[in-house]
Write a protein that holds these residues in place. Structure first.
Motif, PDB file in Angstrom:
ATOM      1  N   ILE A 198      12.444  85.361  24.831  1.00 63.03           N
ATOM      2  CA  ILE A 198      13.139  85.587  26.117  1.00 63.03           C
ATOM      3  C   ILE A 198      12.979  84.702  26.849  1.00 63.03           C
ATOM      4  O   ILE A 198      13.667  84.422  27.919  1.00 63.03           O
ATOM      5  N   ALA A 199      11.774  83.906  26.945  1.00 64.41           N
ATOM      6  CA  ALA A 199      11.355  82.362  27.712  1.00 64.41           C
ATOM      7  C   ALA A 199      12.599  81.542  27.463  1.00 64.41           C
ATOM      8  O   ALA A 199      13.196  81.220  28.323  1.00 64.41           O
ATOM      9  N   VAL A 200      12.956  81.484  26.317  1.00 66.83           N
ATOM     10  CA  VAL A 200      13.973  80.573  25.889  1.00 66.83           C
ATOM     11  C   VAL A 200      15.261  81.017  26.339  1.00 66.83           C
ATOM     12  O   VAL A 200      16.488  80.444  26.947  1.00 66.83           O
ATOM     13  N   LEU A 201      15.611  82.287  26.097  1.00 63.22           N
ATOM     14  CA  LEU A 201      16.918  82.902  26.879  1.00 63.22           C
ATOM     15  C   LEU A 201      17.102  82.561  28.176  1.00 63.22           C
ATOM     16  O   LEU A 201      18.310  82.298  28.742  1.00 63.22           O
ATOM     17  N   ILE A 202      16.054  82.952  29.132  1.00 62.89           N
ATOM     18  CA  ILE A 202      16.088  82.793  30.509  1.00 62.89           C
ATOM     19  C   ILE A 202      16.226  81.527  31.166  1.00 62.89           C
ATOM     20  O   ILE A 202      17.017  81.300  31.745  1.00 62.89           O
ATOM     21  N   GLN A 203      15.527  80.565  30.328  1.00 66.60           N
ATOM     22  CA  GLN A 203      15.684  79.186  31.166  1.00 66.60           C
ATOM     23  C   GLN A 203      16.849  78.515  30.371  1.00 66.60           C
ATOM     24  O   GLN A 203      17.378  77.907  31.043  1.00 66.60           O
ATOM     25  N   GLY A 204      17.348  78.758  29.298  1.00 64.30           N
ATOM     26  CA  GLY A 204      18.431  78.345  28.578  1.00 64.30           C
ATOM     27  C   GLY A 204      19.633  78.623  29.509  1.00 64.30           C
ATOM     28  O   GLY A 204      20.653  77.797  29.574  1.00 64.30           O
ATOM     29  N   SER A 205      19.656  80.084  30.129  1.00 61.95           N
ATOM     30  CA  SER A 205      20.817  80.633  30.754  1.00 61.95           C
ATOM     31  C   SER A 205      20.734  79.768  32.072  1.00 61.95           C
ATOM     32  O   SER A 205      21.771  79.575  32.852  1.00 61.95           O
ATOM     33  N   ILE A 206      19.617  79.651  32.759  1.00 60.45           N
ATOM     34  CA  ILE A 206      19.685  79.221  33.879  1.00 60.45           C
ATOM     35  C   ILE A 206      19.997  77.662  34.102  1.00 60.45           C
ATOM     36  O   ILE A 206      20.799  77.132  34.822  1.00 60.45           O
ATOM     37  N   GLN A 207      19.910  76.660  33.006  1.00 59.87           N
ATOM     38  CA  GLN A 207      20.786  75.496  32.870  1.00 59.87           C
ATOM     39  C   GLN A 207      21.900  75.486  32.980  1.00 59.87           C
ATOM     40  O   GLN A 207      22.615  74.463  33.349  1.00 59.87           O
ATOM     41  N   MET A 325      12.559  71.600  23.783  1.00 59.41           N
ATOM     42  CA  MET A 325      11.775  70.338  24.440  1.00 59.41           C
ATOM     43  C   MET A 325      12.553  69.828  25.327  1.00 59.41           C
ATOM     44  O   MET A 325      12.134  69.196  26.341  1.00 59.41           O
ATOM     45  N   GLU A 326      13.951  70.117  25.625  1.00 59.26           N
ATOM     46  CA  GLU A 326      14.736  69.675  26.529  1.00 59.26           C
ATOM     47  C   GLU A 326      14.701  70.464  27.840  1.00 59.26           C
ATOM     48  O   GLU A 326      14.659  70.069  29.118  1.00 59.26           O
ATOM     49  N   ILE A 327      14.686  71.868  27.637  1.00 55.81           N
ATOM     50  CA  ILE A 327      14.756  72.857  28.926  1.00 55.81           C
ATOM     51  C   ILE A 327      13.376  72.987  29.406  1.00 55.81           C
ATOM     52  O   ILE A 327      13.344  73.678  30.420  1.00 55.81           O
ATOM     53  N   PHE A 328      12.269  72.854  28.837  1.00 57.40           N
ATOM     54  CA  PHE A 328      10.965  73.049  29.190  1.00 57.40           C
ATOM     55  C   PHE A 328      10.413  71.767  29.376  1.00 57.40           C
ATOM     56  O   PHE A 328       8.962  71.726  29.421  1.00 57.40           O
ATOM     57  N   THR A 329      10.915  70.668  29.633  1.00 55.38           N
ATOM     58  CA  THR A 329      10.295  69.267  29.707  1.00 55.38           C
ATOM     59  C   THR A 329       9.256  69.345  30.938  1.00 55.38           C
ATOM     60  O   THR A 329       8.095  68.781  31.104  1.00 55.38           O
ATOM     61  N   ASP A 330       9.717  70.114  32.079  1.00 55.28           N
ATOM     62  CA  ASP A 330       8.749  70.017  33.470  1.00 55.28           C
ATOM     63  C   ASP A 330       8.082  71.331  33.575  1.00 55.28           C
ATOM     64  O   ASP A 330       7.264  71.724  34.516  1.00 55.28           O
ATOM     65  N   LEU A 331       7.747  71.931  32.344  1.00 55.13           N
ATOM     66  CA  LEU A 331       7.181  73.533  32.232  1.00 55.13           C
ATOM     67  C   LEU A 331       6.206  73.360  31.257  1.00 55.13           C
ATOM     68  O   LEU A 331       6.368  74.089  30.200  1.00 55.13           O
ATOM     69  N   PRO A 332       5.097  72.505  31.256  1.00 53.48           N
ATOM     70  CA  PRO A 332       4.141  72.579  30.260  1.00 53.48           C
ATOM     71  C   PRO A 332       3.391  73.939  29.941  1.00 53.48           C
ATOM     72  O   PRO A 332       3.363  74.820  30.963  1.00 53.48           O
ATOM     73  N   GLY A 333       3.388  74.231  28.634  1.00 53.34           N
ATOM     74  CA  GLY A 333       2.794  75.528  28.046  1.00 53.34           C
ATOM     75  C   GLY A 333       3.932  76.078  27.492  1.00 53.34           C
ATOM     76  O   GLY A 333       3.680  76.819  26.402  1.00 53.34           O
ATOM     77  N   LEU A 334       5.249  76.186  28.190  1.00 50.45           N
ATOM     78  CA  LEU A 334       6.177  77.051  27.503  1.00 50.45           C
ATOM     79  C   LEU A 334       6.529  76.427  26.155  1.00 50.45           C
ATOM     80  O   LEU A 334       7.035  77.474  25.157  1.00 50.45           O
TER      81      LEU A 334
END
Length: 612
Positions: A198-207, A325-334
């Protein structure tokens, strides 16, 4: 290019998942019955509630192969694969209402005990048990390898070290905590799997600008296709192969697989066991849909710059970790949550297989040789077997590393080809009283060899390997000359071939057609891999019935009622009665009686489903 490596927070999240999993094993090793008997170690003392059993079954069959392979499948071939969800959901329904209750009422530990009871033959029992040992041992290798490439892509750890580490931890908590630890770690790992995707889906869509924009990009590039009704069995994915073919692929794990039967039988009651499998219907829908949507998001983000063609990664199975690793660069832990999600899929599947491998080896091989031993000794032997199979599974992961292709296709092809003869043999026993042990053994052997031959031929010859086109026009000059994302050398050959190497034409509806027709054996190898399981099952049943008819079955009338699927038997009797002409309305004929009983059975099934 940004430095795509783990942050300390990512290591902490990933380590927490491993520690919690191991802690659950330790807890159940020192609590309750302390796993001192095989009833406790292998069956959780038959006291598990329905919800944890449901999540355990779901987690066991949706491994890292699904989490990594499904998005990669959608990225390369489009959304057609999502249709498989409808065929897949029929499998747990079959298990819950037909096969599961039969095994539950028999109170058996190994599902292969049924084969000896039904066919009065140790040979058939040992044949089935041997197939399972082969399938599960190689299966451990498949599910260990996938996430190991994922973690190696974001850390400095080599693949071999990750395989050994994860395999060791899984073996540790499975051996200590037994079935209870396996089930409860599966519950925890299911939550982690869903949260990570779910985290990947949300952040990837935001991009990209939201799901609507994601869908628009995919649609404009002919990635959206659901209803390909082409009846050609050589089409890799069509509506028919993804609904009918995939049903037979999922039939083995949800009906006669040792892992399912152990969990089904560990429930407190038959009602709880049925409810657990029925809960897998919405669970399967959610996970397959979630993974498919992530695949569409992957394509939307890389529509103009394919990291595979751009040599940023070396294998399609590393596509999703690279994206994370590209979409969560600025979100450590995800990123750590995502890798924990992938490894949760692996751990849940491996722990389940280890426990089941130990159960089958003890019940079907060693127990028959050693005779009666005390419960404590038997439990110690079974735990030692879990350790042995853990080591074998780690070794198989290195074998899988040498294979090409997506882990999804490898998993589905392999499990379908080896699971098919098992389902076929059980169908012979549960549905046809005329089937004897000679027919079951002959059908099982031929039904095993034929799909395996097809699978190997397809892998070696690869008569059709057409992927949808991608490009690198949007890649920057820096990206085009950058160092590959991987920091470890893999011997796996990239599965992405140049689109120009395949003579393809795109029709008006976006489907792909091959202009050069297959000839010779390539016509056979060119069948969609999703049909291999159905072919294997049909081969077993047909050969088994023919051989049984030729060799005779003097004990036809001695098949006990509890060894048959009553629903099928009544349906079969009604059919025979109608064919013999016993349908006189003026008489209360046997055919009419059977028809009334069949109608009552339908009503009982409806009542059970409603009550659940």
């Amino acid at each position: 290019m940004a430095n795509k490596t783990f942050h300390p927070a990512d290591y902490a999240v990933f380590a927490a998942m491993l520690v919690i999993s191991a802690g659950i094993g330790v807890f159940h090793a020192v609590s309750g019955g302390k796993q001192s008997t095989n009833r406790e170690f292998l069956m959780a003392n038959r006291q598990m509630m329905s919800l944890p059993v449901a999540l355990s079954v779901l987690a066991s069959f949706f491994s890292a192969s699904t989490l990594l392979g499904t998005p990669a499948e959608i990225y390369q071939y489009g959304t057609q694969y999502w249709m498989s969800v409808f065929g897949a959901m029929l499998a747990p329904l079959t298990g819950a209402l037909l096969f599961g209750p039969m095994f539950f009422n028999l109170k058996i530990v190994s599902v292969f005990e049924y084969l000896e009871m039904r066919f009065h033959s140790k040979s058939v029992r040992l044949f089935g048990a041997t197939l399972f040992l082969l399938r599960a041992t190689l299966g451990i290798g498949i599910v260990l390898y996938g996430p190991s490439t994922a973690l190696s892509a974001v850390t400095n750890f080599p693949v071999w070290a990750i395989i050994v580490m994860v395999g060791g931890i899984c073996t540790f908590y499975t051996t200590l905590g037994g079935m209870r630890a396996v089930i409860w770690t599966d519950v925890f790992q299911t939550i982690v799997m869903v949260a990570g995707m779910i985290a990947v889906l949300i952040q990837g869509s935001i991009q990209i600008g939201g799901l609507s924009e994601v869908w628009k990009i995919a649609y404009e590039n002919d990635r959206i296709e659901f209803f390909n009704f082409d009846p050609d069995p050589e089409v890799r994915h069509s509506f028919w192969s993804l609904v009918v073919g995939i049903y037979f692929v999922w039939l083995p794990p949800y009906t006669v697989d040792q892992q399912m039967v152990q969990r089904f039988s560990s429930a407190k009651s038959l009602k709880d066991a049925k409810f657990a499998l029925l809960c897998n219907l919405p669970g399967m829908f959610v996970i397959i849909t979630l993974c498919s949507l992530v695949g569409v998001v992957l394509y939307a983000n890389y529509a103009t710059c394919d990291p595979l063609k751009n040599n940023d990664i070396e294998n399609v199975n590393q596509l999703l970790p690279y994206f994370v690793m590209e979409i969560f660069t600025d979100l450590p832990g995800l990123p750590g949550l995502f890798v924990a999600c992938i490894f949760s899929g692996a751990l849940s599947s491996v722990s389940s297989m280890l426990n089941s491998l130990a159960a089958v080896t003890w019940e079907d091989f060693l127990k028959l040789r050693l005779g009666m031993v005390d419960e404590t000794t038997a439990a110690r032997i079974t735990k030692a077997l879990a350790v042995v199979f853990g080591c074998l599974g780690v070794g198989m992961a290195f074998v899988v590393e040498q294979m090409g292709g997506t882990v999804l296709q490898a998993s589905l092809t392999f499990n379908g080809a080896i699971g098919a003869p098992l389902v076929g043999v059980f169908i012979l026993g549960a549905c046809f009283t005329r089937a004897n042990w000679i027919g079951a053994l002959a059908g099982g052997i031929i039904g095993f060899i034929f799909p395996i031959w097809l699978g190997i031929g397809k892998y070696v010859r690869q008569p059709q390997n057409v992927k949808l086109p991608t490009n690198i026009m949007g890649c920057s000059a820096e990206n085009r000359t950058s160092t590959p994302f991987l920091n470890t050398t893999l011997s796996t050959v990239s599965t992405i071939s140049s689109v120009t190497a395949v003579n393809e034409a795109r029709s008006f509806n976006g489907s792909i057609s091959i202009s050069n027709e297959l000839t010779g054996l390539d016509r056979l190898y060119g069948l969609s891999y999703l049909w291999f399981s159905a072919i294997g099952i049909l081969t077993v049943v047909v050969i088994g019935l023919v051989v049984s008819w030729l060799t005779g079955n003097p004990e036809e009338d001695k098949v006990a009622d509890n060894l048959q699927l009553h629903f099928w038997r009544r349906l079969y009797d009604v059919f025979l009665s109608r064919c013999s002409g016993n349908t006189d309305d003026d008489e209360d004929t046997p055919g009419m009686e059977e028809e009334n009983e069949l109608r009552d059975d339908y009503a009982r099934v409806d009542d059970v489903t409603t009550s659940l």
